[in-house]
Design an enzyme around this catalytic site. Structure first.
Site, PDB file in Angstrom:
ATOM      1  N   LYS A 188       0.878  -1.453  -0.143  1.00 19.08           N
ATOM      2  CA  LYS A 188       0.125   0.091   0.009  1.00 19.08           C
ATOM      3  C   LYS A 188       0.963   1.317   0.008  1.00 19.08           C
ATOM      4  CE  LYS A 188      -1.998   2.745   3.256  1.00 19.08           C
ATOM      5  NZ  LYS A 188      -1.863   4.008   2.468  1.00 19.08           N
ATOM      6  N   GLU A 262      10.052   1.052  10.487  1.00 20.36           N
ATOM      7  CA  GLU A 262      11.391   2.302  10.253  1.00 20.36           C
ATOM      8  C   GLU A 262      10.657   3.536  10.417  1.00 20.36           C
ATOM      9  OE1 GLU A 262      12.967   5.171   8.886  1.00 20.36           O
ATOM     10  OE2 GLU A 262      12.954   4.313   6.962  1.00 20.36           O
ATOM     11  N   CYS A 296      13.498  10.895   7.072  1.00 20.44           N
ATOM     12  CA  CYS A 296      13.506  10.502   8.479  1.00 20.44           C
ATOM     13  C   CYS A 296      14.650  10.559   9.028  1.00 20.44           C
ATOM     14  CB  CYS A 296      12.899   8.878   8.474  1.00 20.44           C
ATOM     15  SG  CYS A 296      13.673   7.676   7.328  1.00 20.44           S
ATOM     16  N   GLU A 393      10.162  15.604  15.380  1.00 22.04           N
ATOM     17  CA  GLU A 393      10.314  15.742  14.162  1.00 22.04           C
ATOM     18  C   GLU A 393       9.494  16.698  13.515  1.00 22.04           C
ATOM     19  OE1 GLU A 393      11.194  11.924  11.144  1.00 22.04           O
ATOM     20  OE2 GLU A 393       9.374  11.880  12.183  1.00 22.04           O
TER      21      GLU A 393
END
Length: 483
Positions: A188, A262, A296, A393
């Site tokens: 997906k 992750e 990331c 983040e």
């Protein structure tokens, strides 16, 4: 005698042609080798973030569609896993070559759907995509030598969910090792960037891959949740936010499903006083402004030794003044569009919080396009570890600058985060690199460089950056039954 002022040369536009990509007005779900509409007929639109232009209409998969895809993958698993590894490798080699042949098409498509500059999709993403398929094609008939037992077996059906920041590259990271190990896949893509995965479905057919080995279903978070929770899934692989990763971990807890995550990061890029300043500045810029900071493992925290902080910041600001923000399809563009209105709102909110908490904000002067989602490359000084911009983040082109005096202080500040995905070290002393790297709690540590990737090298994190590794020999383990 009067001096003649230096001439400034402007870059002429150098647009890449959109004509190489033929985007259909609508796309269905790719299940069992064929495109089909969603069972309930639901669709959503995918938009180009640089112009807000609707690119196409895409099917929204529901639970019934997920079930069809998983059953197709289960049916295909029997024959696919029984193939000799050398035969599976042939398909992967074929996919890699087709991607190389169609790389220009995919690069333009990725820039349109994602917003990142064509220079990055053309020179970074696509070469790495092909390289991952080439690399794992070579492993397909050598699994017994990977270090996971004399006769490792595939797990079954892998449910894979990928993010919007590197749509095609994350697809390669997931699908290549899964197929090499003998698994079948239901993938997906992210809701905002489904097109490259749907185009990859055409590559799958072009390569002659047996029906059902790769299935691609598009949709939002509810589609991903249905895939994760489906009892026919043996392996869940997710790349994305820590919040969603935690939800997935809770969902599969108590089941026999294997899982790798992750997740987010807040990497420290550490510059010591003996570092080559110009080289370090290039690494800082690449570390945080590559892909608009939608990375990331971005070096979003700059830790610079106090004695050279002024020099580094002065050089960094000069370099940031040269960054060109604009049309992703222009080959001169350094920083493209933010992927979505929602992501732009989050970046804006956190940047405003930085100012409100007392950090000093600076950004180069540049004119932003009137349409689309844009954010200037920005840095904050006078940042403390208590500031939100130093802890959360941001996932955008925003750099927080902190200082340190000793290596021990640098390590303590670098590790003072809930994340542990990556870090960078800049110094001329090899002994210092090894000493500091061994103390950093990060899955990947770069020395005198940043954001360098290779299919032969494992990637992954610790703490709230997830667990498991992708890439290299280590990336095979997640797709093998190694009991």
């Amino acid at each position: 005698m009067a001096t003649t002022p230096a001439k400034t040369f402007a870059y002429a536009p150098a647009p890449e042609s959109r004509a190489v990509v033929d985007i259909a007005p609508s796309y269905g779900l790719f299940i069992d080798g064929e495109f089909a509409e969603a069972a309930d007929g639901k669709v959503f639109k995918t938009v180009s973030p640089s112009s807000e232009e609707v690119l196409s209409e895409v099917a929204q998969a529901g639970a019934e569609d997920v079930d069809r895809a998983v059953k197709a993958a289960r049916k295909a698993f029997t024959s696919w896993s029984a193939l000799p590894g050398a035969e599976r490798g042939k398909y992967l080699f074929r996919i890699a070559r087709i991607i190389q042949e169609r790389s220009r098409e995919f690069a333009v498509l990725e820039s349109l759907d994602n917003g990142k500059p064509i220079r990055e999709t053309r020179d970074v993403d696509l070469p790495l995509v092909a390289a991952h398929f080439f690399y794992y094609a070579g492993w397909a008939d050598k699994l017994r030598y990977a270090g996971y037992g004399p006769d490792p077996k595939p797990l079954g059906v892998a449910g894979q969910i990928i993010p919007w920041n590197f749509p095609l590259l994350m697809l390669a990271w997931k699908i290549a090792p899964a197929l090499a190990a003998g698994n079948t896949v239901v993938l997906k893509p992210a809701e905002t960037t489904p097109l490259s995965a749907l185009f990859f479905a055409d590559v799958v057919r072009q390569a002659g891959l047996p029906k059902g080995v790769v299935n691609i279903i598009t949709g939002d978070g509810s589609t991903g949740a249905a895939l994760v929770e489906h009892p026919g899934i043996n392996k869940v692989a997710f790349t994305g936010s820590t919040e969603v990763g935690k939800a997935i971990a809770r969902s599969v807890a108590g089941t026999t499903k294997k899982i790798t995550l992750e997740l987010g990061g807040k990497a420290a890029n550490i510059v010591f006083d003996d570092a080559p300043i110009d080289q370090a500045v290039e690494g800082i810029v690449n570390g945080i402004f590559f892909n608009q900071g939608h990375v990331c493992c971005a070096g979003s925290r700059l830790l610079v030794q106090e004695s050279v902080a002024e020099e580094v910041l002065s050089s960094l600001k000069r370099r940031m003044e040269t960054l060109r923000v604009g049309d992703p399809l222009d080959k001169n563009t350094d920083i493209g569009a933010i992927n979505s209105a929602e992501q732009l709102a989050r970046i804006t909110t956190l940047a405003e919080a930085g100012e409100a908490e007392g950090a000093e904000r600076w950004a180069p002067s540049c004119e932003l396009p009137s349409a689309g989602y844009w954010f200037r490359p920005t840095l904050f000084t006078n940042v403390t570890q208590a500031h939100r911009i130093a802890r959360e983040e941001i996932f955008g082109p925003v750099l927080s600058v902190l200082t340190f005096r000793t290596p021990a202080e640098a390590v303590e500040k670098a590790n003072n985060t809930q994340y542990g995905l990556s870090a960078g070290i800049w110094t001329e002393k090899g002994s210092r690199i090894l000493s500091v790297a061994n103390q950093l709690r990060a899955g990947v540590v770069w020395a005198n460089t940043f954001n360098k990737f290779d299919p032969t090298s494992p990637f992954g994190g610790y703490k709230e950056s997830g667990f498991g590794r992708e890439g290299g020999r280590h990336g095979l383990e997640a797709y093998l039954d190694v009991r």
